[in-house]
Write an enzyme that holds these catalytic residues in place. Structure first.
Site, PDB file in Angstrom:
ATOM      1  N   LYS A 210       1.032  -0.704   0.353  1.00 53.39           N
ATOM      2  CA  LYS A 210       0.226  -0.027   0.023  1.00 53.39           C
ATOM      3  C   LYS A 210       0.966   1.292   0.040  1.00 53.39           C
ATOM      4  O   LYS A 210       1.916   1.800   1.060  1.00 53.39           O
ATOM      5  CB  LYS A 210      -0.745   0.347   1.419  1.00 53.39           C
ATOM      6  N   ARG A 220     -10.764   9.615   2.029  1.00 50.24           N
ATOM      7  CA  ARG A 220     -10.816  10.411   3.208  1.00 50.24           C
ATOM      8  C   ARG A 220     -12.354  11.712   2.731  1.00 50.24           C
ATOM      9  O   ARG A 220     -12.478  11.634   4.275  1.00 50.24           O
ATOM     10  CB  ARG A 220      -9.582  10.972   3.116  1.00 50.24           C
ATOM     11  N   LYS A 233       0.905  10.109   5.009  1.00 53.19           N
ATOM     12  CA  LYS A 233       0.882   8.536   5.888  1.00 53.19           C
ATOM     13  C   LYS A 233       2.380   7.506   5.241  1.00 53.19           C
ATOM     14  O   LYS A 233       2.584   6.715   5.873  1.00 53.19           O
ATOM     15  CB  LYS A 233      -0.010   7.567   5.827  1.00 53.19           C
ATOM     16  N   GLU A 249       7.235  -6.337   0.901  1.00 56.46           N
ATOM     17  CA  GLU A 249       5.929  -6.749   1.751  1.00 56.46           C
ATOM     18  C   GLU A 249       5.239  -7.888   2.076  1.00 56.46           C
ATOM     19  O   GLU A 249       4.983  -8.555   2.727  1.00 56.46           O
ATOM     20  CB  GLU A 249       5.077  -5.376   1.582  1.00 56.46           C
ATOM     21  N   LYS A 264      -2.134  -1.387  -3.738  1.00 53.04           N
ATOM     22  CA  LYS A 264      -3.204   0.135  -3.470  1.00 53.04           C
ATOM     23  C   LYS A 264      -2.107   0.638  -3.483  1.00 53.04           C
ATOM     24  O   LYS A 264      -1.110   1.568  -3.126  1.00 53.04           O
ATOM     25  CB  LYS A 264      -3.848  -0.081  -2.344  1.00 53.04           C
ATOM     26  N   SER A 290     -10.173   5.370  -5.141  1.00 54.17           N
ATOM     27  CA  SER A 290     -11.146   6.684  -5.011  1.00 54.17           C
ATOM     28  C   SER A 290     -11.144   7.775  -6.186  1.00 54.17           C
ATOM     29  O   SER A 290     -11.669   8.106  -6.972  1.00 54.17           O
ATOM     30  CB  SER A 290     -11.241   7.184  -3.507  1.00 54.17           C
ATOM     31  N   TYR A 329     -15.220   1.300  -6.599  1.00 54.33           N
ATOM     32  CA  TYR A 329     -16.437   1.740  -7.295  1.00 54.33           C
ATOM     33  C   TYR A 329     -17.460   1.487  -8.154  1.00 54.33           C
ATOM     34  O   TYR A 329     -18.220   1.810  -8.363  1.00 54.33           O
ATOM     35  CB  TYR A 329     -15.973   3.576  -6.344  1.00 54.33           C
TER      36      TYR A 329
HETATM   37  C1  PBG Z   1      -7.580   3.515   5.276  1.00 54.09           C
HETATM   38  C2  PBG Z   1      -7.640   3.210   3.780  1.00 54.09           C
HETATM   39  C3  PBG Z   1      -7.750   4.028   3.118  1.00 54.09           C
HETATM   40  C4  PBG Z   1      -8.242   3.473   1.992  1.00 54.09           C
HETATM   41  C5  PBG Z   1      -8.248   2.150   1.663  1.00 54.09           C
HETATM   42  N1  PBG Z   1      -8.079   2.105   3.338  1.00 54.09           N
HETATM   43  C6  PBG Z   1      -7.083   6.050   2.769  1.00 54.09           C
HETATM   44  C7  PBG Z   1      -5.802   6.098   3.436  1.00 54.09           C
HETATM   45  O1  PBG Z   1      -5.287   4.902   3.934  1.00 54.09           O
HETATM   46  O2  PBG Z   1      -5.569   6.908   3.965  1.00 54.09           O
HETATM   47  C8  PBG Z   1      -8.587   4.110   0.551  1.00 54.09           C
HETATM   48  C9  PBG Z   1      -8.811   3.549  -0.222  1.00 54.09           C
HETATM   49  C10 PBG Z   1      -9.712   4.262  -1.818  1.00 54.09           C
HETATM   50  O3  PBG Z   1      -8.917   5.505  -1.653  1.00 54.09           O
HETATM   51  O4  PBG Z   1      -9.898   4.186  -2.450  1.00 54.09           O
HETATM   52  N2  PBG Z   1      -6.199   2.514   5.819  1.00 54.09           N
END
Ligand code: PBG
Length: 344
Positions: A210, A220, A233, A249, A264, A290, A329
């Site tokens: 990730k 968010r 992050k 990982e 991701k 997203s 989505y």
């Molecule tokens: C939370 C999480 C996130 C997403 C899925 N779980 C956001 C983040 O890590 O800040 C993002 C999913 C998306 O953008 O559609 N840990």
């Protein structure tokens, strides 16, 4: 791979006009005959958002077409996905800011929003899997995935609460725990906690690779963690510059007990999807996130792209890269398009 190079050798000896690549493209039926990858409804996982209240379907502004469902509405939406043949959904809570705290304790409350949503879904519809994130960001007053102390995200202290969260969600009926927090050691810790709680059959889908990505911004907004997020992050999510590190990982998460892994975001990381799948051969999922969805919707709304054809092209590219499934989505739209195709 050997097979492919043989084919390449034979092809190389052929020359135009004897060889015409366009022959196999001339009609829809022959294109279908030679298609190497096919998107199917079983490849789709639908993420959806839940919110407190009743009778609510609240649009998420930065994600046109996406809404937050109240608990009484969410089961209907999930049953619709099930009726289309979608195998699983992922539920994400928009938590009341009054319930957020520095240690994200609300994540371990058996009556929290996501647990109530899971119970509603599980009692209303069978034959569809439910996935929940394991991470503190919906509950943490700093918007981070772990406990924050003096601006640092604490790893080992966070593990304990993640374990409790996973067990709580499994007890509510959630089938797949999806740790998305990127703390070190969490897969092993969560596996052990689930097993000791009698949840040996609870599946773990690790957000193994990730990345610290700008593409999460609309998500968010949707869960209400963006406004509260202090800093970024980057001390726990991966650097987009790195590829080999993703394999490291994934190797660790498999060794710790992950049943499935995820990469991701999606499109900008298809090389990683391909490398993970070809290196480990484990069920590998990609999250078409997203921001990727927002880009597609925004250009479609402007008439700059055709939504249906670009959506199918994007989702098929995940299959070509080697993904076993895609969190998107677009899942309902794609499932409907696929249904239309097979009926036609
Ligand atoms: C939370 C999480 C996130 C997403 C899925 N779980 C956001 C983040 O890590 O800040 C993002 C999913 C998306 O953008 O559609 N840990």
């Amino acid at each position: 791979m050997t097979g492919n190079s043989n084919i390449a050798g034979i092809r190389a000896s052929g020359r135009f006009p004897a060889v015409r690549m366009r022959r196999n493209r001339q009609e829809d039926w022959v294109r279908r005959m030679v298609a190497e990858n096919r998107l199917g409804v079983n490849d789709l996982i639908w993420p959806l958002f839940v919110v407190d209240g009743t009778g609510i379907r609240q649009p998420v502004e930065s994600m046109p077409g996406v809404v937050r469902y109240s608990v009484d509405q969410v089961a209907d939406a999930v049953c619709e996905a099930r009726d289309l043949g979608i195998p699983a959904v992922a539920l994400f809570p928009y938590t009341d800011p009054a319930l957020k705290s520095p240690d994200g304790r609300e994540g371990c409350n058996p009556d929290n929003l996501v647990c109530r949503a899971v119970r509603a879904v599980k009692s209303a519809c069978r034959d569809i899997g439910v996935i929940c994130d394991v991470a503190l960001d919906p509950y943490n007053s700093d918007g981070h995935d772990g406990i924050v102390q003096d601006g640092r995200i604490l790893n080992d202290e966070t593990l304990e609460i993640l374990c409790q969260q996973a067990v709580t969600q499994a007890a509510a009926g959630c089938d797949i725990q999806a740790p998305s927090d990127m703390m070190d050691g969490r897969i092993g810790a969560i596996r052990q906690a689930l097993d000791s709680a009698g949840c040996q059959d609870s599946i773990i889908m690790s957000y193994a690779a990730k990345y610290a990505s700008g593409f999460y911004a609309p998500f968010r907004d949707a869960v209400g963690s963006g406004g509260t997020l202090s800093g970024d992050k980057k001390t726990y999510q991966m650097d987009p510059a790195n590829g080999d590190e993703a394999l490291h990982e994934v190797a660790i998460d498999i060794a710790e007990g992950a049943d499935m892994v995820m990469v991701k975001p999606g499109l900008p990381y298809l090389d990683i999807v391909h490398r993970v799948k070809s290196t480990f051969g484990i069920p590998t999922f990609a999250y078409h996130v997203s921001g990727e969805y927002a880009m597609l919707q925004a250009s479609a709304q402007n008439g700059w792209l055709d939504y249906d054809s670009t959506m199918m092209e994007i989702l098929t590219s995940f299959k070509r890269a080697g993904a076993d499934g895609i969190l998107t989505y677009c899942a309902l739209d794609a499932a409907r398009a696929l249904e239309g195709r097979s009926a036609g």
